[in-house]
Motif scaffolding. Structure first.
Motif, PDB file in Angstrom:
ATOM      1  N   MET A   1      40.392  -9.487   3.250  1.00  0.00           N
ATOM      2  CA  MET A   1      40.379  -9.387   1.796  1.00  0.00           C
ATOM      3  C   MET A   1      40.266 -10.786   1.202  1.00  0.00           C
ATOM      4  N   ARG A   2      39.521 -10.897   0.143  1.00  0.00           N
ATOM      5  CA  ARG A   2      39.381 -12.179  -0.553  1.00  0.00           C
ATOM      6  C   ARG A   2      40.450 -12.305  -1.634  1.00  0.00           C
ATOM      7  N   SER A   3      40.720 -13.535  -2.003  1.00  0.00           N
ATOM      8  CA  SER A   3      41.713 -13.814  -3.042  1.00  0.00           C
ATOM      9  C   SER A   3      41.358 -13.114  -4.344  1.00  0.00           C
ATOM     10  N   ARG A   4      40.086 -13.081  -4.667  1.00  0.00           N
ATOM     11  CA  ARG A   4      39.638 -12.441  -5.911  1.00  0.00           C
ATOM     12  C   ARG A   4      39.998 -10.961  -5.934  1.00  0.00           C
ATOM     13  N   GLU A   5      39.767 -10.285  -4.814  1.00  0.00           N
ATOM     14  CA  GLU A   5      40.085  -8.857  -4.745  1.00  0.00           C
ATOM     15  C   GLU A   5      41.588  -8.631  -4.879  1.00  0.00           C
ATOM     16  N   LEU A   6      42.392  -9.453  -4.199  1.00  0.00           N
ATOM     17  CA  LEU A   6      43.844  -9.326  -4.308  1.00  0.00           C
ATOM     18  C   LEU A   6      44.296  -9.566  -5.742  1.00  0.00           C
ATOM     19  N   ALA A   7      43.743 -10.588  -6.382  1.00  0.00           N
ATOM     20  CA  ALA A   7      44.109 -10.898  -7.766  1.00  0.00           C
ATOM     21  C   ALA A   7      43.819  -9.709  -8.677  1.00  0.00           C
TER      22      ALA A   7
ATOM     23  N   CYS B   1      52.464  -6.915  -1.625  1.00  0.00           N
ATOM     24  CA  CYS B   1      52.772  -6.187  -0.393  1.00  0.00           C
ATOM     25  C   CYS B   1      52.083  -4.822  -0.367  1.00  0.00           C
ATOM     26  N   GLU B   2      52.050  -4.156  -1.500  1.00  0.00           N
ATOM     27  CA  GLU B   2      51.375  -2.862  -1.580  1.00  0.00           C
ATOM     28  C   GLU B   2      49.880  -3.017  -1.305  1.00  0.00           C
ATOM     29  N   ALA B   3      49.262  -4.008  -1.922  1.00  0.00           N
ATOM     30  CA  ALA B   3      47.823  -4.225  -1.762  1.00  0.00           C
ATOM     31  C   ALA B   3      47.467  -4.616  -0.325  1.00  0.00           C
ATOM     32  N   LEU B   4      48.342  -5.408   0.311  1.00  0.00           N
ATOM     33  CA  LEU B   4      48.070  -5.883   1.672  1.00  0.00           C
ATOM     34  C   LEU B   4      48.706  -5.010   2.746  1.00  0.00           C
TER      35      LEU B   4
ATOM     36  N   PRO C   1      57.500  -8.183   2.694  1.00  0.00           N
ATOM     37  CA  PRO C   1      57.694  -9.552   2.205  1.00  0.00           C
ATOM     38  C   PRO C   1      57.868 -10.571   3.335  1.00  0.00           C
ATOM     39  N   GLY C   2      58.513 -10.156   4.416  1.00  0.00           N
ATOM     40  CA  GLY C   2      58.706 -11.050   5.559  1.00  0.00           C
ATOM     41  C   GLY C   2      57.414 -11.412   6.264  1.00  0.00           C
ATOM     42  N   ASP C   3      56.352 -10.627   6.056  1.00  0.00           N
ATOM     43  CA  ASP C   3      55.046 -10.972   6.618  1.00  0.00           C
ATOM     44  C   ASP C   3      54.410 -12.111   5.841  1.00  0.00           C
ATOM     45  N   LEU C   4      54.837 -12.293   4.597  1.00  0.00           N
ATOM     46  CA  LEU C   4      54.248 -13.300   3.716  1.00  0.00           C
ATOM     47  C   LEU C   4      55.068 -14.579   3.628  1.00  0.00           C
ATOM     48  N   LEU C   5      56.382 -14.456   3.800  1.00  0.00           N
ATOM     49  CA  LEU C   5      57.281 -15.592   3.597  1.00  0.00           C
ATOM     50  C   LEU C   5      58.104 -15.851   4.852  1.00  0.00           C
TER      51      LEU C   5
END
Length: 72
Positions: free
Chosen positions: A16-22, A52-55, A59-63
């Motif tokens: 996924m690109r940053s634009r799509e996540l945004a 987290c929902e989009a990906l 949260p522990g996967d990100l931080l």
């Protein structure tokens, strides 16, 4: 900083690109970029929940917390 942000890793894993996540989260692409670089002082829990929902992750996967003496 002892909190490491792995948003770029999760974006790559989800292809996924940053634009799509945004767009999915409803924040600017610039804010996604700031989150990816770890240059933010905080993130709202509702924003973190939307990311987290989009990906489809936790949260522990990100931080990650690393004491300053363990940071490479």
């Amino acid at each position: 900083m002892p909190v490491i942000v792995h948003l770029d890793v999760m974006l790559a894993r989800r292809k996924m690109r940053s634009r799509e996540l945004a767009e999915r989260v409803g924040i600017t692409e610039q804010n996604i970029s700031l989150l990816k670089s770890g240059k933010v002082r905080g993130v709202r829990f509702d924003t973190l929940a939307l990311i987290c929902e989009a990906l489809q992750c936790q949260p522990g996967d990100l931080l990650e917390y690393r004491p300053d003496d363990e940071t490479p």
